[in-house]
Design a protein around this motif. Structure first.
Motif, PDB file in Angstrom:
ATOM      1  N   THR A  56      -6.708  49.084  -4.545  1.00 24.67           N
ATOM      2  CA  THR A  56      -5.532  49.152  -5.398  1.00 24.67           C
ATOM      3  C   THR A  56      -4.380  48.370  -4.791  1.00 24.67           C
ATOM      4  OG1 THR A  56      -5.023  51.252  -4.301  1.00 24.67           O
ATOM      5  CG2 THR A  56      -6.094  51.368  -6.441  1.00 24.67           C
ATOM      6  N   VAL A  57      -3.275  48.338  -5.510  1.00 21.72           N
ATOM      7  CA  VAL A  57      -2.091  47.599  -5.092  1.00 21.72           C
ATOM      8  C   VAL A  57      -0.879  48.509  -5.192  1.00 21.72           C
ATOM      9  CG1 VAL A  57      -0.588  45.651  -5.652  1.00 21.72           C
ATOM     10  CG2 VAL A  57      -3.059  45.410  -5.882  1.00 21.72           C
ATOM     11  N   LYS A  58       0.005  48.425  -4.225  1.00 27.50           N
ATOM     12  CA  LYS A  58       1.222  49.217  -4.269  1.00 27.50           C
ATOM     13  C   LYS A  58       2.421  48.337  -4.625  1.00 27.50           C
ATOM     14  CE  LYS A  58       0.196  53.160  -1.289  1.00 27.50           C
ATOM     15  NZ  LYS A  58       0.668  53.990  -0.152  1.00 27.50           N
ATOM     16  N   VAL A  59       3.352  48.934  -5.358  1.00 29.28           N
ATOM     17  CA  VAL A  59       4.590  48.248  -5.678  1.00 29.28           C
ATOM     18  C   VAL A  59       5.623  48.627  -4.627  1.00 29.28           C
ATOM     19  CG1 VAL A  59       6.430  47.957  -7.360  1.00 29.28           C
ATOM     20  CG2 VAL A  59       4.082  48.241  -8.128  1.00 29.28           C
ATOM     21  N   GLN A  60       6.066  47.647  -3.877  1.00 21.91           N
ATOM     22  CA  GLN A  60       7.010  47.925  -2.816  1.00 21.91           C
ATOM     23  C   GLN A  60       8.436  47.991  -3.359  1.00 21.91           C
ATOM     24  OE1 GLN A  60       7.680  44.918   0.344  1.00 21.91           O
ATOM     25  NE2 GLN A  60       7.048  46.521   1.758  1.00 21.91           N
ATOM     26  N   GLN A  61       8.705  47.193  -4.345  1.00 20.47           N
ATOM     27  CA  GLN A  61      10.091  47.106  -4.817  1.00 20.47           C
ATOM     28  C   GLN A  61      10.141  46.543  -6.228  1.00 20.47           C
ATOM     29  OE1 GLN A  61      12.540  44.960  -2.048  1.00 20.47           O
ATOM     30  NE2 GLN A  61      14.121  44.531  -3.550  1.00 20.47           N
ATOM     31  N   THR A 106       3.933  56.620  -3.469  1.00 23.76           N
ATOM     32  CA  THR A 106       2.615  57.226  -3.249  1.00 23.76           C
ATOM     33  C   THR A 106       1.608  56.838  -4.327  1.00 23.76           C
ATOM     34  OG1 THR A 106       3.374  59.210  -4.419  1.00 23.76           O
ATOM     35  CG2 THR A 106       3.567  59.203  -2.010  1.00 23.76           C
ATOM     36  N   ASP A 107       2.062  56.158  -5.379  1.00 21.33           N
ATOM     37  CA  ASP A 107       1.177  55.758  -6.467  1.00 21.33           C
ATOM     38  C   ASP A 107       0.656  54.344  -6.231  1.00 21.33           C
ATOM     39  OD1 ASP A 107       1.734  58.168  -7.877  1.00 21.33           O
ATOM     40  OD2 ASP A 107       3.627  57.287  -8.550  1.00 21.33           O
ATOM     41  N   GLN A 108      -0.434  54.017  -6.893  1.00 25.80           N
ATOM     42  CA  GLN A 108      -1.020  52.702  -6.727  1.00 25.80           C
ATOM     43  C   GLN A 108      -1.451  52.123  -8.066  1.00 25.80           C
ATOM     44  OE1 GLN A 108      -3.594  52.180  -3.297  1.00 25.80           O
ATOM     45  NE2 GLN A 108      -3.209  54.284  -2.683  1.00 25.80           N
ATOM     46  N   MET A 109      -1.260  50.815  -8.202  1.00 24.37           N
ATOM     47  CA  MET A 109      -1.637  50.117  -9.424  1.00 24.37           C
ATOM     48  C   MET A 109      -3.085  49.660  -9.349  1.00 24.37           C
ATOM     49  SD  MET A 109       1.770  47.730  -9.789  1.00 24.37           S
ATOM     50  CE  MET A 109       1.232  46.944 -11.321  1.00 24.37           C
ATOM     51  N   ASN A 110      -3.698  49.513 -10.516  1.00 22.61           N
ATOM     52  CA  ASN A 110      -5.028  48.941 -10.634  1.00 22.61           C
ATOM     53  C   ASN A 110      -4.964  47.747 -11.573  1.00 22.61           C
ATOM     54  OD1 ASN A 110      -7.164  50.748  -9.250  1.00 22.61           O
ATOM     55  ND2 ASN A 110      -5.828  52.207 -10.286  1.00 22.61           N
ATOM     56  N   PRO A 111      -5.842  46.767 -11.411  1.00 24.61           N
ATOM     57  CA  PRO A 111      -5.827  45.612 -12.311  1.00 24.61           C
ATOM     58  C   PRO A 111      -6.075  46.018 -13.760  1.00 24.61           C
ATOM     59  CG  PRO A 111      -7.162  45.160 -10.381  1.00 24.61           C
ATOM     60  CD  PRO A 111      -6.850  46.625 -10.357  1.00 24.61           C
ATOM     61  N   SER A 155       2.232  55.560 -20.626  1.00 23.53           N
ATOM     62  CA  SER A 155       2.523  56.962 -20.358  1.00 23.53           C
ATOM     63  C   SER A 155       3.246  57.073 -19.030  1.00 23.53           C
ATOM     64  CB  SER A 155       1.232  57.776 -20.315  1.00 23.53           C
ATOM     65  OG  SER A 155       1.443  59.043 -19.742  1.00 23.53           O
ATOM     66  N   ALA A 156       4.137  58.045 -18.932  1.00 22.64           N
ATOM     67  CA  ALA A 156       4.888  58.241 -17.696  1.00 22.64           C
ATOM     68  C   ALA A 156       3.973  58.575 -16.531  1.00 22.64           C
ATOM     69  CB  ALA A 156       5.917  59.352 -17.886  1.00 22.64           C
ATOM     70  N   ASN A 157       2.751  59.041 -16.816  1.00 21.93           N
ATOM     71  CA  ASN A 157       1.812  59.407 -15.760  1.00 21.93           C
ATOM     72  C   ASN A 157       0.745  58.342 -15.516  1.00 21.93           C
ATOM     73  OD1 ASN A 157       3.023  61.995 -15.362  1.00 21.93           O
ATOM     74  ND2 ASN A 157       1.985  62.719 -17.205  1.00 21.93           N
ATOM     75  N   ASN A 158       0.890  57.203 -16.143  1.00 24.06           N
ATOM     76  CA  ASN A 158      -0.067  56.112 -15.958  1.00 24.06           C
ATOM     77  C   ASN A 158       0.539  55.087 -15.002  1.00 24.06           C
ATOM     78  OD1 ASN A 158      -1.846  53.997 -16.096  1.00 24.06           O
ATOM     79  ND2 ASN A 158      -1.873  53.870 -18.320  1.00 24.06           N
ATOM     80  N   TYR A 159      -0.062  54.960 -13.819  1.00 29.09           N
ATOM     81  CA  TYR A 159       0.512  54.070 -12.815  1.00 29.09           C
ATOM     82  C   TYR A 159      -0.346  52.832 -12.574  1.00 29.09           C
ATOM     83  CZ  TYR A 159       3.266  58.260 -11.977  1.00 29.09           C
ATOM     84  OH  TYR A 159       4.080  59.342 -12.144  1.00 29.09           O
ATOM     85  N   ASN A 160      -1.260  52.535 -13.494  1.00 29.44           N
ATOM     86  CA  ASN A 160      -2.059  51.327 -13.336  1.00 29.44           C
ATOM     87  C   ASN A 160      -1.233  50.067 -13.545  1.00 29.44           C
ATOM     88  OD1 ASN A 160      -4.491  52.628 -12.729  1.00 29.44           O
ATOM     89  ND2 ASN A 160      -4.910  52.990 -14.893  1.00 29.44           N
ATOM     90  N   TYR A 161      -0.141  50.194 -14.270  1.00 23.72           N
ATOM     91  CA  TYR A 161       0.775  49.081 -14.493  1.00 23.72           C
ATOM     92  C   TYR A 161       2.158  49.650 -14.762  1.00 23.72           C
ATOM     93  CZ  TYR A 161      -0.192  50.339 -19.365  1.00 23.72           C
ATOM     94  OH  TYR A 161      -0.338  51.024 -20.540  1.00 23.72           O
ATOM     95  N   ILE A 162       3.147  48.781 -14.858  1.00 21.56           N
ATOM     96  CA  ILE A 162       4.539  49.192 -15.068  1.00 21.56           C
ATOM     97  C   ILE A 162       4.925  48.928 -16.520  1.00 21.56           C
ATOM     98  CG2 ILE A 162       6.943  48.707 -14.422  1.00 21.56           C
ATOM     99  CD1 ILE A 162       5.769  47.741 -11.695  1.00 21.56           C
TER     100      ILE A 162
END
Length: 361
Positions: A56-61, A106-111, A155-162
């Motif tokens: 996965t990928v994390k968003v730093q900023q 603490t969340d992570q994105m997925n492609p 969705s507010a709980n979906n962290y695969n993308y912004i």
């Protein structure tokens, strides 16, 4: 005579021993060749398109700002207007029906992948891009890897993308007409820490929902819904990793490119539908692994905006009408990009988005 027979037997034993050594060497050679093939297969999997494991990928900023403050303001709820917003504004200034979908530390994105088509049911109050998350599936018979596609929901709980909404207010008289809106030179996606160059596979999208007069009540402004324009932005189009080039060659048949200095973006086919790999039904095959020729599943994406990694100039976005304009913003890792492969996973990215009005003479 007995001596001659004994000598012949010794010669036969030597021949048998020599043949045994040859046979033994051949067996070991076969084993070595098999091991080498296995190692090659393992390393080939490591650079396959999308992420073949739970990488996965994390968003730093995330920085979202508005410059050129005279005449333009920004808000995440059409009520609290500022010249600059932060992640806190996106997360805390929510309203009924809003989707402020931003990964935390603490969340992570997925492609994921998408094409330039608005999704009417993104939320009750906003139209947006329909995202699809891909998963690599291994065929049980021959080990070939195929792509599964599942529909995503904002969705507010979906962290695969912004995904979040922005309201832009242009404070000019109606008689003065619309103004040209630009992205500032700092707009783009940069590497975080650690740096795996996953920023080369990043995208931004914008669905312009519409405009209402600034004097409209709060409910009217928040309920602006439509798809007047859909835009996709590709930053860092001119650079690739060496593994990304291998991925492009082996999985997408894209050749003739170098690590840097490319004049045009690498073409890619975004996912446009949910589909599942089914070995019993050939119509559900994506084709060869990640084949992008099936028009029911993929569509060629031509970004509306693209910038080089070294871009230092403002660039034109859209004509902004007088009043309040609502835009659904997306930021994601494009799974169909050639630089979206395993060695680029595990990194962090920084998304920067800025607007300004055209300089007045």
């Amino acid at each position: 005579m007995e001596e001659m027979n004994k000598q012949k037997e010794e010669e036969k034993e030597k021949k048998r021993g020599f043949l045994f050594l040859i046979e033994d060497k051949n067996k070991r050679l076969y084993k070595l060749i098999f091991a080498l093939i296995l190692v090659i297969a393992i390393f080939s999997v490591g650079t396959y398109a999308w992420f073949t494991s739970n990488y996965t990928v994390k968003v730093q900023q995330i920085d979202v700002t508005v410059s050129g403050g005279s005449g333009i303001q920004i808000s995440t709820d059409a009520e609290n207007w500022k010249s600059m917003i932060t992640i806190d504004d996106i997360l805390n200034h929510a309203y009924a029906g809003a989707v402020n979908q931003v990964p935390k530390e603490t969340d992570q994105m997925n492609p994921v992948s998408t094409v330039k088509v608005a999704y009417a049911d993104a939320t009750a109050k906003t139209q947006g891009l329909h995202m699809y998350r891909g998963t690599i599936v291994n065929d049980a018979n021959d080990g070939t890897m195929y792509l599964d596609s599942a529909s995503e929901t904002d969705s507010a709980n979906n962290y695969n993308y912004i995904a979040f909404d922005l309201f832009l207010k242009l404070d000019f008289k109606e008689s003065e007409g619309p103004k040209q809106l630009y992205f500032t030179s700092g707009t783009g996606v940069k590497a975080g820490n650690p740096n795996t160059h996953i920023e080369y596979a990043s995208r931004m999208g914008f669905v312009v929902n519409g405009t209402q007069p600034s004097s409209s009540d709060l409910t009217t402004l928040r309920n602006i819904k439509g798809a007047e324009n859909v835009f996709i932005y590709e930053p860092n189009y001119d650079v690739h990793t060496s593994n990304g080039l291998v991925n492009g060659r082996d999985n997408y048949h894209i050749t003739g490119r170098t690590v840097s200095g490319n004049a045009t973006p690498a073409p890619y086919y975004g996912v446009k539908a949910a589909f599942a790999y089914d070995p019993e039904d050939a119509t559900n095959f994506p084709g060869t692994p990640l084949d992008s020729t099936d028009a029911n599943k993929f569509a060629l994406v031509e970004p509306d905006f693209k910038t080089t990694a070294a871009n230092s100039s403002d660039f034109e976005f859209m004509t902004l009408p007088v009043g309040v304009t609502k835009i659904r913003v997306y930021m994601w890792i494009e799974g169909q990009d050639i630089d979206c492969e395993n060695t680029a996973s595990g990194g962090q990215v920084q998304y920067n988005l800025g607007f300004k009005l055209q300089e007045q003479p």
